[in-house]
Scaffold this motif. Structure first.
Motif, PDB file in Angstrom:
ATOM      1  N   MET A   1      -1.790  11.016  21.198  1.00 44.67           N
ATOM      2  CA  MET A   1      -2.400  10.122  20.277  1.00 44.67           C
ATOM      3  C   MET A   1      -1.877   8.581  20.730  1.00 44.67           C
ATOM      4  N   GLU A   2      -0.932   8.334  21.210  1.00 46.47           N
ATOM      5  CA  GLU A   2      -0.670   7.062  21.798  1.00 46.47           C
ATOM      6  C   GLU A   2      -1.685   6.538  22.897  1.00 46.47           C
ATOM      7  N   ASN A   3      -2.118   7.352  23.639  1.00 44.95           N
ATOM      8  CA  ASN A   3      -3.322   6.927  24.622  1.00 44.95           C
ATOM      9  C   ASN A   3      -4.539   6.684  23.823  1.00 44.95           C
ATOM     10  N   ILE A   4      -4.781   7.478  23.040  1.00 47.62           N
ATOM     11  CA  ILE A   4      -5.898   7.263  22.094  1.00 47.62           C
ATOM     12  C   ILE A   4      -5.883   6.112  21.258  1.00 47.62           C
ATOM     13  N   ARG A   5      -4.964   5.706  20.623  1.00 54.03           N
ATOM     14  CA  ARG A   5      -4.711   4.490  19.880  1.00 54.03           C
ATOM     15  C   ARG A   5      -4.962   3.342  20.763  1.00 54.03           C
ATOM     16  N   LYS A   6      -4.316   3.301  21.987  1.00 51.63           N
ATOM     17  CA  LYS A   6      -4.490   2.077  22.882  1.00 51.63           C
ATOM     18  C   LYS A   6      -5.850   1.969  23.227  1.00 51.63           C
ATOM     19  N   LYS A   7      -6.410   2.954  23.515  1.00 55.85           N
ATOM     20  CA  LYS A   7      -7.948   2.729  24.006  1.00 55.85           C
ATOM     21  C   LYS A   7      -8.671   2.337  22.818  1.00 55.85           C
ATOM     22  N   SER A   8      -8.512   2.947  21.808  1.00 48.90           N
ATOM     23  CA  SER A   8      -9.014   2.519  20.321  1.00 48.90           C
ATOM     24  C   SER A   8      -9.348   1.253  20.139  1.00 48.90           C
ATOM     25  N   LEU A   9      -7.974   0.511  20.182  1.00 50.52           N
ATOM     26  CA  LEU A   9      -7.768  -0.764  19.950  1.00 50.52           C
ATOM     27  C   LEU A   9      -8.405  -1.808  20.842  1.00 50.52           C
ATOM     28  N   HIS A  10      -8.515  -1.223  22.134  1.00 51.76           N
ATOM     29  CA  HIS A  10      -9.043  -2.243  23.282  1.00 51.76           C
ATOM     30  C   HIS A  10     -10.440  -2.217  23.229  1.00 51.76           C
ATOM     31  N   MET A  11     -11.079  -1.142  22.777  1.00 56.76           N
ATOM     32  CA  MET A  11     -12.489  -1.035  22.584  1.00 56.76           C
ATOM     33  C   MET A  11     -13.101  -1.713  21.321  1.00 56.76           C
ATOM     34  N   THR A  12     -12.150  -1.542  20.202  1.00 55.93           N
ATOM     35  CA  THR A  12     -12.887  -2.533  19.123  1.00 55.93           C
ATOM     36  C   THR A  12     -12.355  -3.963  19.262  1.00 55.93           C
ATOM     37  N   ARG A  13     -11.462  -4.480  19.877  1.00 55.58           N
ATOM     38  CA  ARG A  13     -11.412  -5.663  20.468  1.00 55.58           C
ATOM     39  C   ARG A  13     -12.293  -6.241  21.195  1.00 55.58           C
ATOM     40  N   TYR A  14     -12.581  -5.216  22.312  1.00 56.88           N
ATOM     41  CA  TYR A  14     -13.911  -5.709  23.115  1.00 56.88           C
ATOM     42  C   TYR A  14     -15.367  -5.675  22.461  1.00 56.88           C
ATOM     43  N   MET A  15     -15.449  -4.906  21.474  1.00 53.67           N
ATOM     44  CA  MET A  15     -16.704  -4.888  20.724  1.00 53.67           C
ATOM     45  C   MET A  15     -16.740  -6.149  19.835  1.00 53.67           C
ATOM     46  N   MET A  16     -15.539  -6.421  19.366  1.00 53.60           N
ATOM     47  CA  MET A  16     -15.736  -7.871  18.531  1.00 53.60           C
ATOM     48  C   MET A  16     -15.906  -8.929  19.500  1.00 53.60           C
ATOM     49  N   ASP A  17     -15.283  -8.881  20.702  1.00 53.32           N
ATOM     50  CA  ASP A  17     -15.618 -10.141  21.381  1.00 53.32           C
ATOM     51  C   ASP A  17     -17.253 -10.199  21.975  1.00 53.32           C
ATOM     52  N   LEU A  18     -17.517  -8.954  22.021  1.00 49.21           N
ATOM     53  CA  LEU A  18     -19.039  -8.939  22.618  1.00 49.21           C
ATOM     54  C   LEU A  18     -19.902  -9.594  21.445  1.00 49.21           C
ATOM     55  N   ILE A  19     -19.514  -9.033  20.019  1.00 52.19           N
ATOM     56  CA  ILE A  19     -20.336  -9.478  18.974  1.00 52.19           C
ATOM     57  C   ILE A  19     -20.226 -11.018  18.690  1.00 52.19           C
ATOM     58  N   ALA A  20     -18.885 -11.643  18.894  1.00 56.84           N
ATOM     59  CA  ALA A  20     -18.855 -13.094  18.796  1.00 56.84           C
ATOM     60  C   ALA A  20     -19.658 -13.728  19.742  1.00 56.84           C
ATOM     61  N   TYR A  21     -19.918 -13.131  21.071  1.00 57.51           N
ATOM     62  CA  TYR A  21     -20.390 -13.832  22.219  1.00 57.51           C
ATOM     63  C   TYR A  21     -22.007 -13.638  22.020  1.00 57.51           C
ATOM     64  N   TYR A  22     -22.370 -12.537  21.765  1.00 60.60           N
ATOM     65  CA  TYR A  22     -23.827 -12.426  21.660  1.00 60.60           C
ATOM     66  C   TYR A  22     -24.596 -12.643  20.379  1.00 60.60           C
ATOM     67  N   LEU A  23     -23.766 -12.298  19.024  1.00 58.85           N
ATOM     68  CA  LEU A  23     -24.432 -12.304  17.912  1.00 58.85           C
ATOM     69  C   LEU A  23     -24.119 -13.611  16.976  1.00 58.85           C
ATOM     70  N   LYS A  24     -23.405 -14.491  17.854  1.00 56.84           N
ATOM     71  CA  LYS A  24     -23.014 -15.645  16.847  1.00 56.84           C
ATOM     72  C   LYS A  24     -23.793 -16.193  15.915  1.00 56.84           C
ATOM     73  N   ASP A  25     -25.287 -16.427  16.327  1.00 56.38           N
ATOM     74  CA  ASP A  25     -26.010 -16.924  15.164  1.00 56.38           C
ATOM     75  C   ASP A  25     -26.924 -16.055  14.548  1.00 56.38           C
ATOM     76  N   GLN A  26     -26.597 -14.824  14.475  1.00 61.61           N
ATOM     77  CA  GLN A  26     -27.389 -14.049  13.497  1.00 61.61           C
ATOM     78  C   GLN A  26     -27.149 -13.444  12.270  1.00 61.61           C
ATOM     79  N   GLY A  27     -26.422 -14.162  11.678  1.00 65.63           N
ATOM     80  CA  GLY A  27     -25.857 -13.974  10.344  1.00 65.63           C
ATOM     81  C   GLY A  27     -24.789 -12.982  10.068  1.00 65.63           C
ATOM     82  N   PHE A  28     -24.091 -12.318  11.139  1.00 64.17           N
ATOM     83  CA  PHE A  28     -23.255 -11.356  10.932  1.00 64.17           C
ATOM     84  C   PHE A  28     -21.718 -12.034  10.562  1.00 64.17           C
TER      85      PHE A  28
END
Length: 428
Positions: free
Chosen positions: A316-343
């Motif tokens: 569970m510790e490994n799962i949580r660590k990866k989950s946090l990293h993936m959601t952080r990475y996804m938020m960074d991508l959203i901020a980078y690629y979708l910054k002017d799309q109203g999200f």
């Protein structure tokens, strides 16, 4: 993996996958080709091991008939207890404090029927205004059954922004007329984690019992329910625990409450050696099994056997660590690629407050979700304007996260969503 480094390139996503210690578990799951599945926070995917354990239980019925209750690889009679033992580490509980039984709502009814004891002025239940509706329906029902008025006796803590419930506001609402608190561990829309330890301490200081709905946290984050002294908890097993649609749920009761009569009694709450004495006086089990009601649905329990074996191996510790990293990475991508799309990102940004999914808000959310599905990305719409995206540690890849953001960007740039009605489907 370094949370502080961000690279928006496709090659970086490939590198993250290459160094992912959990990558091999993806091969355990059935993935539809051409589809990026980001709805594991609603229904987890089928694993080969869950399929195998279901087939094994089906075969035990074929081979043994009635004797399957006591024979075969997984005898049915104490299967709920043995699976409770397997789930206990995921929520930080003692094995005897956990049982696989019922569904989230029936288990919540059981817990409230057992622990809600209105006396004089101390007669209200405290919840929150952002919790899942089924929990509110159950609480209203239990209040009515005691001849009380839910409008007076169910207190719902307000959200300051429609997304987050502040712990300080909950604590302020712990007044001397509150008898019981029922809260989500993770809010189903925004993915906010409530500080269960702090809230339990504050409730107990005031002589109030407290329980949590773990539906959106079990299998996604770590818990220490016994150490935190939480009184009870309920959950489903079909989201992050991947046990199949409508599969049997689970409940936790703190050991200190063992011996307290269940509010809703049934024969599977019996002590195992007494159950078939057929007496009209119940001899309850001396553990969490006492809060079972009826016969477990064996074929709906079966996939959990295989699924939990995967969790034990992955950790569970490994799962949580990866989950946090993936959601952080996804938020960074959203901020980078979708910054002017109203999200706008509606989930907490801090790791300690964020569960296993991303919550995007957009005024065209319903039709954007439909466009995503047409493009092979499976999201989750939540009324009125929310898009939930869950990159699940056991089977999603960083490449899929990168690709899903590119697809979303293309949908927005080309206005593909405009061909759809901005209205939810029957099952959102």
């Amino acid at each position: 993996m370094d949370d502080h480094n961000f690279d928006a390139s496709f090659e970086y996503a490939r590198q993250l996958d290459k160094h992912d210690s959990l990558a091999a578990f993806r091969n355990e799951f059935y993935m539809k080709e051409g589809t990026i599945y980001l709805d594991g926070n609603s229904l987890g995917l089928l694993s080969k091991r869950a399929e195998q354990s279901l087939l094994e239980l089906l075969d035990s019925w074929k081979q043994f008939g009635i004797n399957g209750w006591t024979e075969g690889k997984y005898p049915w009679f104490d299967l709920s207890e043995r699976l409770g033992d397997s789930i206990a580490p995921l929520i930080g509980a003692l094995s005897e404090e956990v049982i696989v039984s019922g569904s989230t709502t029936t288990n919540l009814h059981q817990m409230v029927a057992t622990f809600y004891e209105p006396k004089g002025k101390k007669a209200k239940i405290l919840a929150d205004e952002l919790t899942f509706p089924s929990d509110i329906y159950a609480l209203q029902s239990q209040i009515k059954l005691r001849g009380l008025d839910p409008d007076d006796h169910l207190v719902r803590v307000k959200s300051q922004d429609g997304l987050i419930i502040e712990e300080d506001d909950i604590i302020e609402a712990l007044t001397d007329d509150i008898a019981l608190v029922v809260l989500p561990s993770v809010l189903y829309r925004s993915g906010q984690i409530l500080d269960m330890k702090r809230l339990t301490e504050e409730a107990h200081k005031r002589g109030i019992l407290i329980g949590f709905d773990l539906c959106h946290s079990i299998g996604a984050i770590t818990h220490e329910l016994h150490e935190w002294d939480v009184d009870f908890a309920v959950w489903c097993n079909y989201k992050y625990l991947n046990s199949g649609p409508g599969s049997v749920g689970g409940l936790y009761v703190n050991k200190k409450h063992f011996g307290k009569s269940s509010g809703l009694a049934g024969w599977f709450g019996s002590r195992k050696d007494k159950q078939f004495d057929m007496e009209h006086t119940l001899t309850p089990a001396e553990n969490a099994g006492a809060y079972q009601i009826g016969t477990p649905h064996i074929l709906s329990v079966a996939p959990l056997i295989g699924s939990l074996a995967i969790f034990k191996e992955a950790g569970m510790e490994n799962i949580r660590k990866k989950s946090l990293h993936m959601t952080r990475y996804m938020m960074d991508l959203i901020a980078y690629y979708l910054k002017d799309q109203g999200f706008t990102i509606g989930n907490p940004m801090d790791d300690y407050r964020r569960g296993g999914h991303i919550y995007l808000e957009h005024k065209e959310a319903a039709r954007i979700c439909k466009a995503l599905k047409v493009n092979g990305v499976i999201p989750d719409f939540r009324t009125p304007n929310g898009i939930r995206l869950a990159p699940v540690a056991l089977y999603n890849t960083y490449e899929e996260v990168w690709n899903s953001v590119q697809i979303l960007n293309q949908i927005m740039r080309e206005e593909q969503y405009k061909q759809f009605e901005n209205k939810r489907e029957v099952v959102a």
